[in-house]
Design a protein around this motif. Structure first.
Motif, PDB file in Angstrom:
ATOM      1  N   ALA A  55     -70.112  -8.968 -35.734  1.00 21.66           N
ATOM      2  CA  ALA A  55     -70.374  -7.667 -35.126  1.00 21.66           C
ATOM      3  C   ALA A  55     -71.870  -7.422 -34.982  1.00 21.66           C
ATOM      4  CB  ALA A  55     -69.727  -6.568 -35.964  1.00 21.66           C
ATOM      5  N   ILE A  56     -72.653  -7.832 -35.992  1.00 14.53           N
ATOM      6  CA  ILE A  56     -74.105  -7.633 -35.922  1.00 14.53           C
ATOM      7  C   ILE A  56     -74.698  -8.424 -34.765  1.00 14.53           C
ATOM      8  CG2 ILE A  56     -76.281  -8.092 -37.118  1.00 14.53           C
ATOM      9  CD1 ILE A  56     -74.882  -7.390 -39.737  1.00 14.53           C
ATOM     10  N   GLU A  57     -74.251  -9.674 -34.614  1.00 15.42           N
ATOM     11  CA  GLU A  57     -74.770 -10.496 -33.513  1.00 15.42           C
ATOM     12  C   GLU A  57     -74.421  -9.884 -32.157  1.00 15.42           C
ATOM     13  OE1 GLU A  57     -74.164 -15.001 -31.653  1.00 15.42           O
ATOM     14  OE2 GLU A  57     -73.514 -14.572 -33.712  1.00 15.42           O
ATOM     15  N   LEU A  58     -73.201  -9.408 -32.014  1.00 17.86           N
ATOM     16  CA  LEU A  58     -72.765  -8.817 -30.747  1.00 17.86           C
ATOM     17  C   LEU A  58     -73.529  -7.530 -30.444  1.00 17.86           C
ATOM     18  CD1 LEU A  58     -68.993  -9.495 -31.328  1.00 17.86           C
ATOM     19  CD2 LEU A  58     -70.272 -10.374 -29.356  1.00 17.86           C
ATOM     20  N   LYS A  97     -83.575  -3.272 -24.988  1.00  9.86           N
ATOM     21  CA  LYS A  97     -84.891  -3.090 -25.624  1.00  9.86           C
ATOM     22  C   LYS A  97     -84.843  -1.956 -26.647  1.00  9.86           C
ATOM     23  CE  LYS A  97     -87.556  -5.166 -21.901  1.00  9.86           C
ATOM     24  NZ  LYS A  97     -87.656  -6.422 -22.639  1.00  9.86           N
ATOM     25  N   ALA A  98     -83.739  -1.905 -27.363  1.00 13.03           N
ATOM     26  CA  ALA A  98     -83.537  -0.914 -28.418  1.00 13.03           C
ATOM     27  C   ALA A  98     -83.771  -1.566 -29.776  1.00 13.03           C
ATOM     28  CB  ALA A  98     -82.118  -0.354 -28.344  1.00 13.03           C
ATOM     29  N   ILE A  99     -83.851  -0.747 -30.802  1.00 10.26           N
ATOM     30  CA  ILE A  99     -84.103  -1.249 -32.154  1.00 10.26           C
ATOM     31  C   ILE A  99     -82.872  -1.984 -32.659  1.00 10.26           C
ATOM     32  CG2 ILE A  99     -84.622  -0.585 -34.535  1.00 10.26           C
ATOM     33  CD1 ILE A  99     -86.048   1.889 -33.365  1.00 10.26           C
ATOM     34  N   LYS A 100     -83.061  -3.222 -33.113  1.00  9.89           N
ATOM     35  CA  LYS A 100     -81.936  -4.043 -33.543  1.00  9.89           C
ATOM     36  C   LYS A 100     -81.403  -3.610 -34.903  1.00  9.89           C
ATOM     37  CE  LYS A 100     -82.952  -8.325 -31.021  1.00  9.89           C
ATOM     38  NZ  LYS A 100     -83.138  -9.794 -31.184  1.00  9.89           N
ATOM     39  N   LEU A 101     -80.165  -3.965 -35.115  1.00  3.23           N
ATOM     40  CA  LEU A 101     -79.496  -3.682 -36.384  1.00  3.23           C
ATOM     41  C   LEU A 101     -79.947  -4.692 -37.435  1.00  3.23           C
ATOM     42  CD1 LEU A 101     -77.268  -1.847 -37.666  1.00  3.23           C
ATOM     43  CD2 LEU A 101     -75.602  -3.552 -36.906  1.00  3.23           C
ATOM     44  N   ASN A 102     -80.195  -4.228 -38.658  1.00  2.00           N
ATOM     45  CA  ASN A 102     -80.608  -5.101 -39.753  1.00  2.00           C
ATOM     46  C   ASN A 102     -79.523  -6.133 -40.049  1.00  2.00           C
ATOM     47  OD1 ASN A 102     -80.988  -6.024 -42.623  1.00  2.00           O
ATOM     48  ND2 ASN A 102     -82.726  -4.615 -42.529  1.00  2.00           N
ATOM     49  N   ALA A 103     -79.939  -7.379 -40.254  1.00  2.00           N
ATOM     50  CA  ALA A 103     -78.982  -8.463 -40.506  1.00  2.00           C
ATOM     51  C   ALA A 103     -78.176  -8.253 -41.774  1.00  2.00           C
ATOM     52  CB  ALA A 103     -79.710  -9.802 -40.572  1.00  2.00           C
ATOM     53  N   LEU A 104     -78.658  -7.385 -42.671  1.00  4.31           N
ATOM     54  CA  LEU A 104     -77.956  -7.102 -43.923  1.00  4.31           C
ATOM     55  C   LEU A 104     -77.245  -5.746 -43.874  1.00  4.31           C
ATOM     56  CD1 LEU A 104     -80.636  -8.346 -46.492  1.00  4.31           C
ATOM     57  CD2 LEU A 104     -78.666  -9.604 -45.577  1.00  4.31           C
ATOM     58  N   ALA A 105     -77.010  -5.261 -42.690  1.00  4.22           N
ATOM     59  CA  ALA A 105     -76.370  -3.951 -42.543  1.00  4.22           C
ATOM     60  C   ALA A 105     -74.995  -3.945 -43.191  1.00  4.22           C
ATOM     61  CB  ALA A 105     -76.241  -3.600 -41.065  1.00  4.22           C
ATOM     62  N   THR A 106     -74.645  -2.828 -43.800  1.00  6.30           N
ATOM     63  CA  THR A 106     -73.330  -2.669 -44.413  1.00  6.30           C
ATOM     64  C   THR A 106     -72.283  -2.424 -43.337  1.00  6.30           C
ATOM     65  OG1 THR A 106     -73.516  -0.265 -44.644  1.00  6.30           O
ATOM     66  CG2 THR A 106     -74.417  -1.630 -46.435  1.00  6.30           C
ATOM     67  N   GLN A 107     -71.021  -2.546 -43.738  1.00 11.84           N
ATOM     68  CA  GLN A 107     -69.942  -2.301 -42.780  1.00 11.84           C
ATOM     69  C   GLN A 107     -70.015  -0.876 -42.225  1.00 11.84           C
ATOM     70  OE1 GLN A 107     -65.607  -2.144 -43.934  1.00 11.84           O
ATOM     71  NE2 GLN A 107     -65.563  -4.012 -42.711  1.00 11.84           N
ATOM     72  N   GLN A 108     -70.307   0.102 -43.078  1.00  8.36           N
ATOM     73  CA  GLN A 108     -70.412   1.483 -42.614  1.00  8.36           C
ATOM     74  C   GLN A 108     -71.546   1.645 -41.608  1.00  8.36           C
ATOM     75  OE1 GLN A 108     -68.344   3.926 -43.076  1.00  8.36           O
ATOM     76  NE2 GLN A 108     -69.573   5.425 -41.938  1.00  8.36           N
ATOM     77  N   GLU A 109     -72.662   0.972 -41.859  1.00  7.53           N
ATOM     78  CA  GLU A 109     -73.790   1.051 -40.926  1.00  7.53           C
ATOM     79  C   GLU A 109     -73.432   0.402 -39.591  1.00  7.53           C
ATOM     80  OE1 GLU A 109     -77.538   1.006 -44.098  1.00  7.53           O
ATOM     81  OE2 GLU A 109     -76.644  -0.894 -43.411  1.00  7.53           O
ATOM     82  N   ILE A 110     -72.650  -0.666 -39.650  1.00  4.05           N
ATOM     83  CA  ILE A 110     -72.230  -1.318 -38.406  1.00  4.05           C
ATOM     84  C   ILE A 110     -71.321  -0.392 -37.608  1.00  4.05           C
ATOM     85  CG2 ILE A 110     -71.005  -3.283 -37.417  1.00  4.05           C
ATOM     86  CD1 ILE A 110     -71.847  -4.872 -39.934  1.00  4.05           C
TER      87      ILE A 110
END
Length: 502
Positions: free
Chosen positions: A393-396, A405-418
């Motif tokens: 989900a993070i990669e997608l 050109k938006a701020i990317k999601l942290n690779a260690l994001a929690t499920q809730q953050e995703i």
């Protein structure tokens, strides 16, 4: 032989068709034609199928209400003028006003009118059509008609039935697959979606020779029309992804979404393609709809009037805030802080010059119906629900964010953050398309972003998520699938998040 009324607004249809300048669109001046005569030539089939797209593009449906005027205010992302108290009431889920009743009736009647028209065309797609059109062409047109009917029925389900999580047996939407006066079947959401899924699988098989697949070319004006503006093979595939996600068949939804993504037929727009100006800042090329991403975009000019009237001026509807977007986000091109309206924010996705001399600056006026970013969001959701056959989900999500050109999601994001980022992307990526309200309803969210993206929310109950049936449907039964008499309908042609946490 039966005499049938072909379309409700024949003058509008003729005018639109003349603008498209294709020979089979010349339906003449008669509003009534013999059913058999209509299908005596190939031109009759082309006219009938094209008429479905035109009906769908009216202001009552996808040329106004569904992408902009009815569903967008319910997403809570807009301010509505106090000068329009009934539209303001609608935006607060009060559907029991004259405006509300008219809006609901317009959507219901026009959708069923078009579905009945579609059913008649489908009934004629037999050996005679194969002989007149050629088997490949006839199959492609048959697949288009099946896909369009599924698209319309699914939107009726999403509007008028309870959400899947609330009641998958909800049966407010009659299922009618013929073109006569007989009642449609009172069936559940579950049963209708089974049928729509089967129809779309059939449509995909019929569309295996669709030119968009790159396997065939045809000396045929209809098939040489921009297939992204038709219910093509990948549009049926994308709709299947949307439906399977809705009924929580996550593996199937992911499979269909990834097929579209991996096809290579669609791409995210490059920033340089959105807006090009000369040295004086005058627009020379404009694409705020992001056409390279469109899997199915419905051509119509009614959306230009609806947008100009309600979203681009000094009053009516304004975007509450653009704080959900980072400063570098290319979607900032969709908004204009209007100095003449105290810097209130206009949505200008559909805006274009009214001068004919400026027409070269723009691509066709269309409404996004199915697009690439939704397939990424569907796959991301499926990944979170345990599907391992697609990227994480993070990669997608970060693929979308990189393109925007938006701020990317942290690779260690929690499920809730995703989950929050999926919701964030629905808020950001579907402005002016009517899809955000559907997302909130599917997730059965009791509270949603209030439009300012500052942590405040607005409560929505399950009942408010479901549009009421038109009054005549309530009177006929609970519900009645009958079509009203008169010219208003042509009888023959005719694991989830419960709230937003910011």
């Amino acid at each position: 032989m039966k005499k049938i009324h072909i379309y409700n607004t024949i003058i509008v249809i003729i005018t639109t068709l003349m603008m498209l300048s294709c020979s089979w669109f010349d339906v003449g001046s008669q509003s009534d034609r013999n059913e058999d005569e209509m299908y005596e030539t190939a031109e009759g089939y082309y006219t009938s199928l094209t008429g479905l797209y035109i009906n769908m593009g009216t202001t009552k449906l996808y040329g106004g209400n569904l992408p902009l005027l009815a569903l967008e205010p319910l997403s809570q992302q807009y301010t509505i003028s106090d000068d329009e108290p009934e539209r303001l009431a609608w935006s607060k889920f009060n559907y029991a006003t004259e405006y509300g009743e008219t809006t609901v009736s317009d959507i219901w009647q026009t959708m069923y009118n078009t579905i009945v028209n579609d059913n008649l065309l489908l009934s004629k797609m037999g050996s005679q059509a194969n002989d007149m059109l050629g088997e490949d062409v006839a199959q492609i047109m048959n697949g288009e008609a099946l896909g369009l009917r599924a698209f319309m029925y699914f939107d009726l389900i999403r509007m008028f039935n309870a959400s899947w999580d609330v009641n998958s047996q909800s049966s407010n939407v009659p299922f009618k697959t013929d073109f006569g006066f007989a009642l449609g079947k009172k069936v559940s959401t579950e049963e209708v979606l089974d049928s729509l899924s089967n129809n779309l699988i059939m449509a995909r098989n019929l569309l295996k020779h669709d030119p968009i697949c790159g396997n065939n070319t045809y000396n045929n004006k209809y098939l040489n029309y921009n297939r992204n503006e038709r219910m093509n093979y990948y549009a049926c595939t994308a709709l299947l992804a949307r439906i399977e996600l809705y009924r929580q068949n996550y593996q199937q939804a992911a499979n269909y979404a990834m097929e579209v993504i991996n096809s290579g037929k669609f791409r995210f727009i490059d920033e340089t393609e959105i807006l090009k100006t000369n040295i004086y800042g005058v627009e020379e090329e404009v694409d705020r709809l992001f056409m390279p991403e469109m899997i199915f975009a419905l051509y119509n000019e009614n959306i230009l009037v609806a947008s100009r009237t309600h979203l681009e001026g000094l009053s009516k509807d304004f975007i509450k805030s653009t704080d959900a977007y980072s400063e570098s986000d290319v979607r900032q091109n969709w908004f204009f802080k209007n100095p003449s309206a105290n810097n209130k924010i206009n949505l200008i996705r559909y805006q274009r010059s009214t001068l004919s001399s400026d027409s070269y600056k723009y691509k066709n006026p269309v409404v996004p119906m199915l697009k690439l970013s939704e397939m990424y969001l569907i796959a991301a959701e499926c990944s979170l629900m345990g599907v391992t056959s697609c990227p994480s989900a993070i990669e997608l999500l970060n693929t979308i964010k990189e393109a925007r050109k938006a701020i990317k999601l942290n690779a260690l994001a929690t499920q809730q953050e995703i989950w929050q980022e999926i919701t964030h992307e629905y808020i950001c990526d579907f402005k002016g398309e009517g899809q955000l309200f559907y997302y909130y309803k599917r997730q059965n969210m009791p509270t949603v972003d209030d439009g300012y993206y500052d942590g405040n929310t607005i409560a929505i109950s399950p009942l408010q998520y479901t549009l009421p049936l038109p009054e005549y449907e309530k009177q006929f039964g609970s519900p009645s699938p009958t079509l009203p008499d008169g010219d208003s309908l042509s009888p023959a042609l005719s694991k989830r998040r419960g709230s937003t946490n910011w």
